[in-house]
Enzyme design. Structure first.
Site, PDB file in Angstrom:
ATOM      1  N   CYS A 119      12.181 -16.355   2.609  1.00  0.00           N
ATOM      2  CA  CYS A 119      12.869 -17.421   2.850  1.00  0.00           C
ATOM      3  C   CYS A 119      13.358 -18.073   4.515  1.00  0.00           C
ATOM      4  CB  CYS A 119      14.310 -17.967   2.363  1.00  0.00           C
ATOM      5  SG  CYS A 119      14.106 -18.113  -0.305  1.00  0.00           S
ATOM      6  N   ARG A 155       5.738 -26.998  -1.597  1.00  0.00           N
ATOM      7  CA  ARG A 155       7.495 -26.436  -1.791  1.00  0.00           C
ATOM      8  C   ARG A 155       7.956 -27.003  -0.581  1.00  0.00           C
ATOM      9  NH1 ARG A 155       8.958 -22.223  -0.735  1.00  0.00           N
ATOM     10  NH2 ARG A 155       7.628 -20.203  -1.443  1.00  0.00           N
ATOM     11  N   SER A 194      13.464 -19.228  -9.198  1.00  0.00           N
ATOM     12  CA  SER A 194      12.775 -18.181  -9.799  1.00  0.00           C
ATOM     13  C   SER A 194      14.807 -16.361  -9.350  1.00  0.00           C
ATOM     14  CB  SER A 194      12.008 -17.175  -8.228  1.00  0.00           C
ATOM     15  OG  SER A 194      12.578 -17.014  -7.100  1.00  0.00           O
ATOM     16  N   TYR A 222       8.613 -14.132  -2.377  1.00  0.00           N
ATOM     17  CA  TYR A 222       7.478 -13.059  -3.029  1.00  0.00           C
ATOM     18  C   TYR A 222       8.117 -13.517  -5.103  1.00  0.00           C
ATOM     19  CZ  TYR A 222       6.852  -9.216  -6.277  1.00  0.00           C
ATOM     20  OH  TYR A 222       6.149  -8.315  -6.655  1.00  0.00           O
ATOM     21  N   ALA A 251      16.081 -18.312  -6.292  1.00  0.00           N
ATOM     22  CA  ALA A 251      15.509 -18.524  -4.983  1.00  0.00           C
ATOM     23  C   ALA A 251      15.604 -20.113  -5.362  1.00  0.00           C
ATOM     24  CB  ALA A 251      14.226 -18.019  -4.112  1.00  0.00           C
ATOM     25  N   ILE A 252      15.617 -21.307  -5.055  1.00  0.00           N
ATOM     26  CA  ILE A 252      14.968 -22.538  -4.594  1.00  0.00           C
ATOM     27  C   ILE A 252      14.696 -23.352  -3.991  1.00  0.00           C
ATOM     28  CG2 ILE A 252      15.903 -25.149  -5.390  1.00  0.00           C
ATOM     29  CD1 ILE A 252      18.439 -23.669  -6.576  1.00  0.00           C
ATOM     30  N   GLU A 279      10.105 -21.650   2.542  1.00  0.00           N
ATOM     31  CA  GLU A 279       9.239 -21.033   3.570  1.00  0.00           C
ATOM     32  C   GLU A 279       8.695 -20.009   3.013  1.00  0.00           C
ATOM     33  OE1 GLU A 279      11.800 -19.822   7.345  1.00  0.00           O
ATOM     34  OE2 GLU A 279      13.252 -21.241   6.926  1.00  0.00           O
TER      35      GLU A 279
END
Length: 245
Positions: free
Chosen positions: A204, A93, A188, A99, A173-174, A96
């Site tokens: 990230c 994806r 997430s 978790y 996070a995306i 970076e």
């Protein structure tokens, strides 16, 4: 194609991603057990191929993973601080290191953007808006930042950091990938994970902001509560869903 969002304004973009007339409802799938990452990756890849072949419908899959790290296409090895702490997987994806683990709601988004809008920047913005609206249902103000993807919470909301008005941490996070305009991977959301597990990476690639969770913000909720709020907010932006097992 993977997608990297740089410093480009997306606040003005439309957050409505309804499908064309006659599109079937998006399947809404929830797994109640920990799903191993290779299994999830394999499932998404197969589902994308089926959507392309028109033998399966769009789907959102909600789940939790056991503790692990994933590396996106822009991951820098120096940001993996503790490589032996948990398994590390190449995700494919955008983004970076991040978790995943118990207490974190993962939502994998397998949508056909050809049936919606072929605009990946707008799609990212719509995903952020989805999370922002979900957070609002718990009286948490989530915000987007034009220089970094995800949803952020100012730590004036956090009981332990009320005096630190300048601090803000990521709560969601995306990271997505798009193959022939079919999206996969997704978002997430930190509900009640062990935030110390983020210490093994630079999340990230961002060093000057931290991570937070519903629990850390003084908002203890169940995963079921989150799922209901996610579904309600999703349908306002992306259209109707149908539950599947």
């Amino acid at each position: 194609m993977t997608f990297e969002l740089k410093h480009r304004d997306r606040s003005h973009l439309s957050h409505h991603f309804n499908a064309i007339l006659g599109n079937p409802p998006v399947e809404w799938k929830i797994s109640d057990h920990l799903v191993e990452y290779p299994e999830a990756l394999r499932y998404m890849q197969e589902r994308v191929e089926k959507i392309l072949a028109k033998t399966a419908h769009e789907q959102v899959w909600l789940l939790e993973h056991p503790s692990l790290y994933t590396a996106g296409t822009s991951a820098d090895k120096k940001d993996l601080l503790a490589p032996h702490l948990f398994p590390v997987y190449e995700a494919g994806r955008g983004g970076e290191f991040t978790y995943h683990g118990p207490g974190q709601r993962i939502a994998y988004i397998m949508l056909d953007l050809k049936r919606r809008k072929q605009d990946i920047r707008a799609f990212i913005s719509a995903l952020e808006e989805w999370i922002i609206q979900m957070l609002a249902s718990f009286n948490i103000k989530g915000e987007r930042r034009e220089d970094r993807v995800g949803v952020w919470v100012k730590q004036s909301h956090c009981p332990s950091k009320k005096n630190d008005l300048s601090s803000e941490d990521k709560i969601a996070a995306i990271g997505i990938r798009v193959r022939k305009w079919i999206s996969f991977h997704g978002v997430s959301i930190n509900v009640n994970p062990n935030l110390a597990h983020y210490s093994g990476i630079v999340p990230c690639g961002i060093t000057n902001h931290g991570v937070t969770s519903f629990l850390n913000l003084g908002c203890p909720v169940t995963m079921h509560d989150i799922d209901i709020a996610l579904k309600h907010a999703f349908e306002k932006i992306f259209g109707p869903t149908i539950d599947v097992s």
